[in-house]
Every structure is written in C-alpha cells, then in structure tokens.
Design an enzyme around this catalytic site. Structure first.
Site, mmCIF file in Angstrom:
data_model
loop_
_atom_site.group_PDB
_atom_site.id
_atom_site.type_symbol
_atom_site.label_atom_id
_atom_site.label_comp_id
_atom_site.label_asym_id
_atom_site.label_seq_id
_atom_site.Cartn_x
_atom_site.Cartn_y
_atom_site.Cartn_z
ATOM 1 N N PRO A 1 0.829 -1.212 0.000
ATOM 2 C CA PRO A 1 0.000 0.000 0.000
ATOM 3 C C PRO A 1 0.863 1.263 0.000
ATOM 4 C CG PRO A 1 -0.732 -1.548 1.689
ATOM 5 C CD PRO A 1 0.589 -2.045 1.167
ATOM 6 N N HIS A 2 0.519 2.191 -0.888
ATOM 7 C CA HIS A 2 1.212 3.482 -0.952
ATOM 8 C C HIS A 2 0.257 4.487 -1.573
ATOM 9 C CE1 HIS A 2 1.968 1.343 -4.694
ATOM 10 N NE2 HIS A 2 2.184 2.503 -5.295
ATOM 11 N N GLY A 3 0.595 5.753 -1.486
ATOM 12 C CA GLY A 3 -0.289 6.811 -1.953
ATOM 13 C C GLY A 3 -0.207 7.058 -3.450
#
Length: 145
Positions: free
Chosen positions: A60-62
């Site tokens: 998960p990352h932006g």
C-alpha cells in the site's frame, strides 16, 4: 533506508483490504512520516490499481498527487497471519505481509525494488510471515543487498 522497529507490526488481522490499507497509513501518520490526507490517497491508489504484488504481499502506498503529503520516507511492515484478500471472492489475492510505503522524491522506488527482490522468493515471504519479532523481520530484510 533503515527499517524502524516501531513500524513493524506482528500478528495483525483485518476484515477487508481497505481496513488493512488504512491501518498501514495510520502507522505512517502516527509516526509523523505523512499527513493524515495520505491515508485516503493510499485507499484511492488501490482503487485505481491494486497494490497486491503476488507472492502473498501487498505494498500500500499513496497516489502520485499525494506525494506532497509525505513528510519523510518510511515503511511500515505489517504481518497478517490469517491473510487479507486484495482480490475478489472468485479471484482471491491473499496477502500475509503488507509493506506500507511513504517515499520522499524517488525514495519509494528504491524501497519497492528491495522488497520486490526479497519477496520474489516465496520462501522469504513465508519467513517474514512467520517471524516472531521485529528484530527478526529487520534481519531478514537486511539480508538482501
């Protein structure tokens, strides 16, 4: 980049992928590495393109637009022994290890590359999923150069 032991969370459980992604974001936020808006950008990023990478891992990352919300580079490593499904009921994509990432500039690319090399061997993912301490997780990940 150094792994911070306080950002390594063992034996977590999540009902949904969104709950898991939010948890990763919350860890980064509480440690002062991102603004709170980054958490929503992590969820949005997965909606646009799954953060599931195969071999039982998710990263998960932006979104690119959320880079302005990153205050310093960091990674949270979350162990999910029971797994969390990033796919569908008909096409499950179960992750047992999550790597929540916030990277300043291009730092995240180096982080993702190191994780990808390590996790390309599913035996390494199993070792991470079975690790019983933050020290063990750090030692495993630092065994890759």
């Amino acid at each position: 980049m150094e792994f911070q032991k306080e950002l390594i969370k063992l034996t977590q459980a999540f009902a949904t992928k969104e709950e898991a992604i939010r948890y990763c974001g919350q860890q980064l936020f509480q440690a002062g590495h991102v603004n709170e808006a980054y958490i929503e950008a992590m969820v949005q990023r997965n909606d646009e393109l799954s953060v599931y990478m195969g071999n039982f891992i998710a990263i998960p990352h932006g979104t690119d637009a959320a880079k302005k919300e990153v205050l310093s580079s960091a990674i949270t490593i979350v162990q999910v022994p029971a797994g969390v499904n990033f796919g569908t009921e008909d096409d499950p994509k179960v992750a047992t290890v999550l790597f929540g990432i916030a990277g300043l500039g291009d730092d995240h690319l180096e982080i993702i590359q190191k994780i990808s090399i390590f996790c390309a061997d599913v035996d390494n993912v199993v070792k991470l999923a079975d690790a019983s301490s933050a020290d063990e997780v750090v030692a495993l990940l630092n065994s890759v150069d």
